[in-house]
Write a protein that holds these residues in place. Structure first.
Motif, PDB file in Angstrom:
ATOM      1  N   GLN A 102      42.922  47.307  47.670  1.00  0.00           N
ATOM      2  CA  GLN A 102      43.552  47.818  48.879  1.00  0.00           C
ATOM      3  C   GLN A 102      43.127  47.014  50.099  1.00  0.00           C
ATOM      4  O   GLN A 102      43.933  46.759  51.002  1.00  0.00           O
ATOM      5  CB  GLN A 102      43.205  49.296  49.062  1.00  0.00           C
ATOM      6  N   ALA A 103      41.870  46.599  50.116  1.00  0.00           N
ATOM      7  CA  ALA A 103      41.372  45.798  51.232  1.00  0.00           C
ATOM      8  C   ALA A 103      42.053  44.434  51.273  1.00  0.00           C
ATOM      9  O   ALA A 103      42.460  43.956  52.352  1.00  0.00           O
ATOM     10  CB  ALA A 103      39.858  45.628  51.129  1.00  0.00           C
ATOM     11  N   LEU A 104      42.208  43.798  50.122  1.00  0.00           N
ATOM     12  CA  LEU A 104      42.864  42.489  50.097  1.00  0.00           C
ATOM     13  C   LEU A 104      44.329  42.599  50.530  1.00  0.00           C
ATOM     14  O   LEU A 104      44.849  41.713  51.217  1.00  0.00           O
ATOM     15  CB  LEU A 104      42.769  41.868  48.708  1.00  0.00           C
ATOM     16  N   ALA A 159      37.686  31.606  45.089  1.00  0.00           N
ATOM     17  CA  ALA A 159      38.969  31.325  44.445  1.00  0.00           C
ATOM     18  C   ALA A 159      39.952  32.471  44.658  1.00  0.00           C
ATOM     19  O   ALA A 159      41.150  32.249  44.894  1.00  0.00           O
ATOM     20  CB  ALA A 159      38.759  31.071  42.955  1.00  0.00           C
ATOM     21  N   ILE A 160      39.465  33.713  44.585  1.00  0.00           N
ATOM     22  CA  ILE A 160      40.340  34.869  44.807  1.00  0.00           C
ATOM     23  C   ILE A 160      40.833  34.876  46.254  1.00  0.00           C
ATOM     24  O   ILE A 160      42.035  35.052  46.512  1.00  0.00           O
ATOM     25  CB  ILE A 160      39.590  36.172  44.479  1.00  0.00           C
ATOM     26  N   ALA A 161      39.924  34.698  47.196  1.00  0.00           N
ATOM     27  CA  ALA A 161      40.306  34.699  48.608  1.00  0.00           C
ATOM     28  C   ALA A 161      41.306  33.583  48.901  1.00  0.00           C
ATOM     29  O   ALA A 161      42.306  33.795  49.617  1.00  0.00           O
ATOM     30  CB  ALA A 161      39.071  34.550  49.495  1.00  0.00           C
ATOM     31  N   ASP A 162      41.071  32.402  48.344  1.00  0.00           N
ATOM     32  CA  ASP A 162      41.977  31.274  48.566  1.00  0.00           C
ATOM     33  C   ASP A 162      43.345  31.529  47.939  1.00  0.00           C
ATOM     34  O   ASP A 162      44.378  31.133  48.493  1.00  0.00           O
ATOM     35  CB  ASP A 162      41.378  29.985  47.994  1.00  0.00           C
ATOM     36  N   SER A 163      43.360  32.180  46.777  1.00  0.00           N
ATOM     37  CA  SER A 163      44.635  32.460  46.105  1.00  0.00           C
ATOM     38  C   SER A 163      45.489  33.421  46.919  1.00  0.00           C
ATOM     39  O   SER A 163      46.707  33.230  47.063  1.00  0.00           O
ATOM     40  CB  SER A 163      44.384  33.042  44.711  1.00  0.00           C
ATOM     41  N   ALA A 233      59.556  42.726  48.953  1.00  0.00           N
ATOM     42  CA  ALA A 233      59.456  41.487  48.182  1.00  0.00           C
ATOM     43  C   ALA A 233      58.068  40.863  48.342  1.00  0.00           C
ATOM     44  O   ALA A 233      57.482  40.363  47.378  1.00  0.00           O
ATOM     45  CB  ALA A 233      60.529  40.500  48.638  1.00  0.00           C
ATOM     46  N   PHE A 234      57.544  40.899  49.558  1.00  0.00           N
ATOM     47  CA  PHE A 234      56.190  40.378  49.798  1.00  0.00           C
ATOM     48  C   PHE A 234      55.166  41.154  48.980  1.00  0.00           C
ATOM     49  O   PHE A 234      54.304  40.569  48.320  1.00  0.00           O
ATOM     50  CB  PHE A 234      55.864  40.471  51.292  1.00  0.00           C
ATOM     51  N   ASP A 235      55.266  42.474  49.008  1.00  0.00           N
ATOM     52  CA  ASP A 235      54.315  43.310  48.278  1.00  0.00           C
ATOM     53  C   ASP A 235      54.443  43.126  46.771  1.00  0.00           C
ATOM     54  O   ASP A 235      53.442  43.189  46.047  1.00  0.00           O
ATOM     55  CB  ASP A 235      54.511  44.787  48.639  1.00  0.00           C
ATOM     56  N   TYR A 236      55.643  42.914  46.291  1.00  0.00           N
ATOM     57  CA  TYR A 236      55.835  42.735  44.845  1.00  0.00           C
ATOM     58  C   TYR A 236      55.083  41.490  44.370  1.00  0.00           C
ATOM     59  O   TYR A 236      54.342  41.539  43.383  1.00  0.00           O
ATOM     60  CB  TYR A 236      57.315  42.597  44.514  1.00  0.00           C
ATOM     61  N   GLY A 237      55.260  40.373  45.069  1.00  0.00           N
ATOM     62  CA  GLY A 237      54.553  39.160  44.680  1.00  0.00           C
ATOM     63  C   GLY A 237      53.050  39.300  44.831  1.00  0.00           C
ATOM     64  O   GLY A 237      52.274  38.849  43.971  1.00  0.00           O
ATOM     65  N   LEU A 238      52.620  39.926  45.927  1.00  0.00           N
ATOM     66  CA  LEU A 238      51.195  40.119  46.152  1.00  0.00           C
ATOM     67  C   LEU A 238      50.579  40.999  45.069  1.00  0.00           C
ATOM     68  O   LEU A 238      49.493  40.708  44.547  1.00  0.00           O
ATOM     69  CB  LEU A 238      50.976  40.744  47.532  1.00  0.00           C
ATOM     70  N   ASP A 239      51.258  42.054  44.710  1.00  0.00           N
ATOM     71  CA  ASP A 239      50.736  42.963  43.679  1.00  0.00           C
ATOM     72  C   ASP A 239      50.633  42.282  42.319  1.00  0.00           C
ATOM     73  O   ASP A 239      49.730  42.574  41.534  1.00  0.00           O
ATOM     74  CB  ASP A 239      51.615  44.210  43.577  1.00  0.00           C
ATOM     75  N   ARG A 240      51.561  41.375  42.016  1.00  0.00           N
ATOM     76  CA  ARG A 240      51.481  40.687  40.728  1.00  0.00           C
ATOM     77  C   ARG A 240      50.268  39.750  40.712  1.00  0.00           C
ATOM     78  O   ARG A 240      49.593  39.603  39.688  1.00  0.00           O
ATOM     79  CB  ARG A 240      52.755  39.894  40.473  1.00  0.00           C
ATOM     80  N   LEU A 241      49.978  39.147  41.847  1.00  0.00           N
ATOM     81  CA  LEU A 241      48.780  38.315  41.946  1.00  0.00           C
ATOM     82  C   LEU A 241      47.532  39.169  41.766  1.00  0.00           C
ATOM     83  O   LEU A 241      46.621  38.815  40.996  1.00  0.00           O
ATOM     84  CB  LEU A 241      48.745  37.602  43.303  1.00  0.00           C
ATOM     85  N   LEU A 242      47.482  40.311  42.448  1.00  0.00           N
ATOM     86  CA  LEU A 242      46.321  41.188  42.337  1.00  0.00           C
ATOM     87  C   LEU A 242      46.215  41.795  40.945  1.00  0.00           C
ATOM     88  O   LEU A 242      45.102  42.048  40.467  1.00  0.00           O
ATOM     89  CB  LEU A 242      46.404  42.284  43.404  1.00  0.00           C
ATOM     90  N   GLU A 246      42.870  41.743  38.765  1.00  0.00           N
ATOM     91  CA  GLU A 246      42.307  42.986  38.247  1.00  0.00           C
ATOM     92  C   GLU A 246      42.154  42.935  36.733  1.00  0.00           C
ATOM     93  O   GLU A 246      41.146  43.400  36.177  1.00  0.00           O
ATOM     94  CB  GLU A 246      43.200  44.156  38.653  1.00  0.00           C
ATOM     95  N   ARG A 247      43.127  42.358  36.053  1.00  0.00           N
ATOM     96  CA  ARG A 247      43.038  42.245  34.591  1.00  0.00           C
ATOM     97  C   ARG A 247      41.866  41.345  34.193  1.00  0.00           C
ATOM     98  O   ARG A 247      41.146  41.641  33.239  1.00  0.00           O
ATOM     99  CB  ARG A 247      44.339  41.680  34.030  1.00  0.00           C
ATOM    100  N   HIS A 248      41.670  40.281  34.947  1.00  0.00           N
ATOM    101  CA  HIS A 248      40.537  39.400  34.666  1.00  0.00           C
ATOM    102  C   HIS A 248      39.218  40.144  34.847  1.00  0.00           C
ATOM    103  O   HIS A 248      38.291  40.010  34.032  1.00  0.00           O
ATOM    104  CB  HIS A 248      40.586  38.178  35.577  1.00  0.00           C
ATOM    105  N   LEU A 249      39.118  40.962  35.896  1.00  0.00           N
ATOM    106  CA  LEU A 249      37.901  41.709  36.154  1.00  0.00           C
ATOM    107  C   LEU A 249      37.625  42.703  35.012  1.00  0.00           C
ATOM    108  O   LEU A 249      36.473  42.919  34.606  1.00  0.00           O
ATOM    109  CB  LEU A 249      37.989  42.454  37.481  1.00  0.00           C
TER     110      LEU A 249
END
Length: 252
Positions: A102-104, A159-163, A233-242, A246-249
Motif C-alpha cells: 500500500q505504501a509503494l 531493485a524494487i524501488a527502481d522498478s 489502467a495505471f493501477d492495473y499495471g502497477l498492481d501486476r508489478l507488485l 509479492e510472489r517473490h517475497l
C-alpha cells in the motif's frame, strides 16, 4: 563555439541544502527572491517545456536583467535542480498502518502526480542525473522505510524501488507527458499539442492500420484503450508489478 563549463556540484548542493545568505544591511533591496525565481522557471517549463527554459527567459518574466539573475543562481543547471526539488515538494506519508504494498502504491501515485503536474520533470528524473535534494531524498527515504521491514538485502530493496519508479516514468511517458518542443521537431509544447497531433493523424491511419492487416492491435485500438491512460489502467499495471514482487517475497 565555446565549451560549456560543467557546473560545480558543490555549489549546486549548497543551493539545494544550504540557507540563503541574508540580505545586506545596506544597499538597494533585492528586486526578487530566490523562491520567485524558482517559481518563474517552473511556470515557464510547465507552459513551454524544459527546452524553453533559459536564464534570459526567466529574467524577462521577472522584469529584471539577466545578469542580475546570476547573483541569485549561478546558472541554468542549478536552477533546474532547485525547480525539481520544489516540484517534488513534501512527501505526505501513506495511511497509518499501510502495508509495504500500500505504501509503494501511495508513493507511485505521488510520482505520477509530479509528472502530470510538471511534465518536464520526466526529462530530468532519470536516476543518476539529478543530485540529491532535500525533498527528493526525503521521498526516497520514505520508500525505503516502507521496504525495510521486509528484511531484504539492500540491493533487492533498491531493485524494487527502481522498478516501481521505472514503471511510473514509463507510464507517464506513454501517456504523452514530458513532450517538449524538440520532440520530432514537431513543435510540441504541451499535452494538448500531442492530442491534436494524433487527432490529425487518425484519419490517415484508418486506411493504413486495418483490422485485416493487424487484427490483434486493431481490437485494442477499437476498444479505445489508447485514447486515455486512466487511473484504472495505471493501477492495473502497477498492481501486476507488485504482484510479482509479492510472489517473490512469499517464495523466500
Amino acid at each position: 563555439m565555446a565549451e560549456r563549463k560543467r557546473p560545480d556540484p558543490g555549489r549546486v548542493l549548497a543551493l539545494l541544502w544550504g540557507t540563503p545568505a541574508p540580505a545586506p544591511a545596506r544597499g538597494p533591496r533585492p528586486k526578487v527572491t530566490l523562491e520567485q525565481i524558482i517559481r518563474a522557471g517552473t511556470e515557464l517549463a510547465d507552459a513551454e517545456g524544459l527546452d524553453a527554459l533559459s536564464m534570459r527567459r526567466v529574467a524577462e518574466r521577472l522584469g529584471i536583467g539577466t545578469m542580475s539573475l546570476y547573483t541569485y543562481v549561478p546558472g541554468r543547471t542549478e536552477l533546474v535542480h532547485l525547480m525539481y526539488d520544489r516540484a517534488v515538494g513534501p512527501t505526505p506519508p501513506p495511511p497509518e498502518g499501510a502495508t509495504w504494498r500500500q505504501a509503494l502504491r501511495h508513493y507511485a501515485h505521488l510520482g505520477r502526480r509530479l509528472h502530470q503536474d510538471h511534465p518536464w520533470t520526466l526529462s530530468v528524473a532519470t536516476p543518476g542525473l539529478m543530485l540529491m535534494s532535500p525533498n527528493s531524498t526525503t521521498r526516497a527515504d520514505a520508500v525505503y522505510a516502507a521496504l525495510a521491514p521486509l528484511g531484504l538485502p539492500a540491493a533487492h530493496q533498491a531493485a524494487i524501488a527502481d522498478s516501481v519508479d521505472a514503471y511510473v516514468r514509463g507510464a507517464c511517458q506513454g501517456s504523452g507527458a514530458g513532450l517538449t518542443s524538440a520532440d520530432l521537431d514537431g513543435g510540441f509544447t504541451d499535452h494538448d499539442d500531442y492530442e491534436r497531433w494524433w487527432a490529425e493523424a487518425t484519419p490517415h491511419l484508418i486506411g493504413l492500420v486495418t483490422r485485416e492487416r493487424f487484427p490483434h492491435l486493431y481490437a485494442i485500438w477499437e476498444a479505445g484503450a489508447f485514447e486515455e491512460f486512466t487511473d484504472a489502467a495505471f493501477d492495473y499495471g502497477l498492481d501486476r508489478l507488485l504482484d510479482g514482487i509479492e510472489r517473490h517475497l512469499d517464495e523466500l
